[in-house]
Design a protein around this motif. Structure first.
Motif, PDB file in Angstrom:
ATOM      1  N   MET A  56       0.824  -1.202   0.000  1.00  0.00           N
ATOM      2  CA  MET A  56       0.000   0.000   0.000  1.00  0.00           C
ATOM      3  C   MET A  56       0.863   1.259   0.000  1.00  0.00           C
ATOM      4  N   ALA A  57       1.913   1.247   0.795  1.00  0.00           N
ATOM      5  CA  ALA A  57       2.825   2.392   0.823  1.00  0.00           C
ATOM      6  C   ALA A  57       3.500   2.582  -0.536  1.00  0.00           C
ATOM      7  N   ALA A  58       3.881   1.472  -1.168  1.00  0.00           N
ATOM      8  CA  ALA A  58       4.519   1.551  -2.480  1.00  0.00           C
ATOM      9  C   ALA A  58       3.579   2.142  -3.527  1.00  0.00           C
ATOM     10  N   GLU A  59       2.256   2.017  -3.303  1.00  0.00           N
ATOM     11  CA  GLU A  59       1.265   2.598  -4.208  1.00  0.00           C
ATOM     12  C   GLU A  59       0.960   4.053  -3.869  1.00  0.00           C
ATOM     13  N   GLY A  60       1.646   4.589  -2.855  1.00  0.00           N
ATOM     14  CA  GLY A  60       1.463   5.989  -2.503  1.00  0.00           C
ATOM     15  C   GLY A  60       0.525   6.249  -1.349  1.00  0.00           C
ATOM     16  N   LYS A  61       0.015   5.187  -0.705  1.00  0.00           N
ATOM     17  CA  LYS A  61      -0.869   5.365   0.438  1.00  0.00           C
ATOM     18  C   LYS A  61      -0.072   5.814   1.662  1.00  0.00           C
ATOM     19  N   THR A  62      -0.775   6.393   2.610  1.00  0.00           N
ATOM     20  CA  THR A  62      -0.193   6.764   3.898  1.00  0.00           C
ATOM     21  C   THR A  62      -0.549   5.682   4.908  1.00  0.00           C
ATOM     22  N   VAL A  63       0.450   5.107   5.559  1.00  0.00           N
ATOM     23  CA  VAL A  63       0.228   4.027   6.516  1.00  0.00           C
ATOM     24  C   VAL A  63       0.881   4.410   7.841  1.00  0.00           C
ATOM     25  N   ALA A  64       0.094   4.412   8.914  1.00  0.00           N
ATOM     26  CA  ALA A  64       0.621   4.658  10.256  1.00  0.00           C
ATOM     27  C   ALA A  64       0.108   3.580  11.183  1.00  0.00           C
ATOM     28  N   ALA A  65       1.014   2.908  11.897  1.00  0.00           N
ATOM     29  CA  ALA A  65       0.637   1.808  12.779  1.00  0.00           C
ATOM     30  C   ALA A  65       1.378   1.935  14.102  1.00  0.00           C
ATOM     31  N   SER A  66       0.654   1.777  15.199  1.00  0.00           N
ATOM     32  CA  SER A  66       1.315   1.768  16.501  1.00  0.00           C
ATOM     33  C   SER A  66       1.800   0.361  16.809  1.00  0.00           C
ATOM     34  N   ALA A  67       2.820   0.281  17.635  1.00  0.00           N
ATOM     35  CA  ALA A  67       3.370  -1.023  18.016  1.00  0.00           C
ATOM     36  C   ALA A  67       4.170  -0.882  19.298  1.00  0.00           C
ATOM     37  N   HIS A  68       4.254  -1.991  20.053  1.00  0.00           N
ATOM     38  CA  HIS A  68       5.171  -2.056  21.186  1.00  0.00           C
ATOM     39  C   HIS A  68       6.504  -2.661  20.784  1.00  0.00           C
ATOM     40  N   ASP A  69       6.502  -3.447  19.729  1.00  0.00           N
ATOM     41  CA  ASP A  69       7.702  -4.145  19.286  1.00  0.00           C
ATOM     42  C   ASP A  69       8.569  -3.212  18.434  1.00  0.00           C
ATOM     43  N   ILE A  70       9.677  -2.763  18.993  1.00  0.00           N
ATOM     44  CA  ILE A  70      10.578  -1.859  18.284  1.00  0.00           C
ATOM     45  C   ILE A  70      11.104  -2.497  17.004  1.00  0.00           C
ATOM     46  N   ASN A  71      11.318  -3.796  17.031  1.00  0.00           N
ATOM     47  CA  ASN A  71      11.902  -4.457  15.869  1.00  0.00           C
ATOM     48  C   ASN A  71      10.918  -4.639  14.719  1.00  0.00           C
TER      49      ASN A  71
END
Length: 266
Positions: A183-198
């Motif tokens: 999706m990002a490669a198609e130009g979408k904006t993606v934001a995701a929260s996470a606890h896992d730094i890796n």
């Protein structure tokens, strides 16, 4: 400029201020991970961007002021996966995924791409065999995949996901993040929260790190995920380790291959 920009963003609930004077950009064409300790404001930030909380300051989606968007316009533009959705109604998986098409429907306008979008969402989250199952009969991971599929069927420009892999097994988590990369490669904006730094180290192009309701650091993943930054935010010492990142065929993915610097607390 496409993507999300916020200026002097302040928000909270129950008379309590959680987010304090945040300014920054979540760029289009990238997967941005939102990291930070418990209570740092990650979920509140995503809820505010998704329209669930009142705020002071400014939010802009692809140069449009968020406050100027109608509910239908926001529904077409922004897809949100919350951390603890209410899923006690006896809808089927197929019905829930189809609800993602509601912003595209009206009495005077047919949703020509609806069936194709729903089928694609089912396939992406491997839910074809569960389409006739009701939500109460599903496992936690199956429910989470259903809600992710609903947003995939929505076909938004912006994806906001709060801990989207928290209930997923490793196989489905990998499929999800590969999808988000596409999706990002198609130009979408993606934001995701996470606890896992890796997770951010492996799949993120950009990182926002929250601390006590403020934006402590933001930028490209390799520039932000540093031992001193992580230690100052989390209060632990972090040391790096390296490994070669490949897919199951043994070939590094084109968008995220090569040596990766990962982190562990000591």
């Amino acid at each position: 400029m496409k993507g999300i920009s916020v200026s002097s963003l302040t928000a909270g609930y129950g008379g309590r201020t959680i987010l304090r004077d945040i300014s920054g950009v979540l760029p289009a064409g990238a997967v941005t991970f939102i990291l930070g300790p418990n209570g740092s404001g990650k979920s509140t930030l995503l809820r505010t961007l998704g329209g669930a909380l009142p705020f002071r300051g400014r939010i802009r989606f692809s140069e449009r002021d968020a406050a100027s968007l109608s509910p239908r316009e926001r529904g077409r533009m922004v897809g949100v996966v919350t951390q603890s959705p209410s899923l006690n109604f006896p809808f089927t998986v197929g019905e829930v995924i189809t609800m993602g098409r509601l912003p595209h429907r009206s009495f005077l306008e047919r949703d020509e791409g609806g069936k194709k979008a729903v089928s694609r969402a089912c396939k992406e989250m491997e839910l074809e065999e569960l389409r006739d199952r009701t939500l109460p009969s599903l496992s936690g991971g199956e429910r989470q995949r259903t809600m992710i599929a609903q947003v995939i069927a929505q076909e938004p420009e912006i994806f906001l996901l709060d801990e989207p892999s928290s209930a997923l097994d490793p196989n489905h988590a990998l499929k999800l993040f590969r999808f988000l990369e596409r999706m990002a490669a198609e130009g979408k904006t993606v934001a995701a929260s996470a606890h896992d730094i890796n997770l951010a180290a492996e799949f993120g192009s950009f990182v926002w790190i929250m601390k006590e309701g403020r934006l402590a650091a933001a930028g490209k993943t390799g520039d932000v995920l540093k031992g001193d930054v992580l230690s100052s935010v989390y209060g632990s010492t972090f040391v790096p380790y390296r490994r070669e990142w490949t897919d199951f065929s043994g070939t590094p993915p084109a968008c995220n291959g090569g040596e990766k610097i990962l982190w562990r607390a000591v």
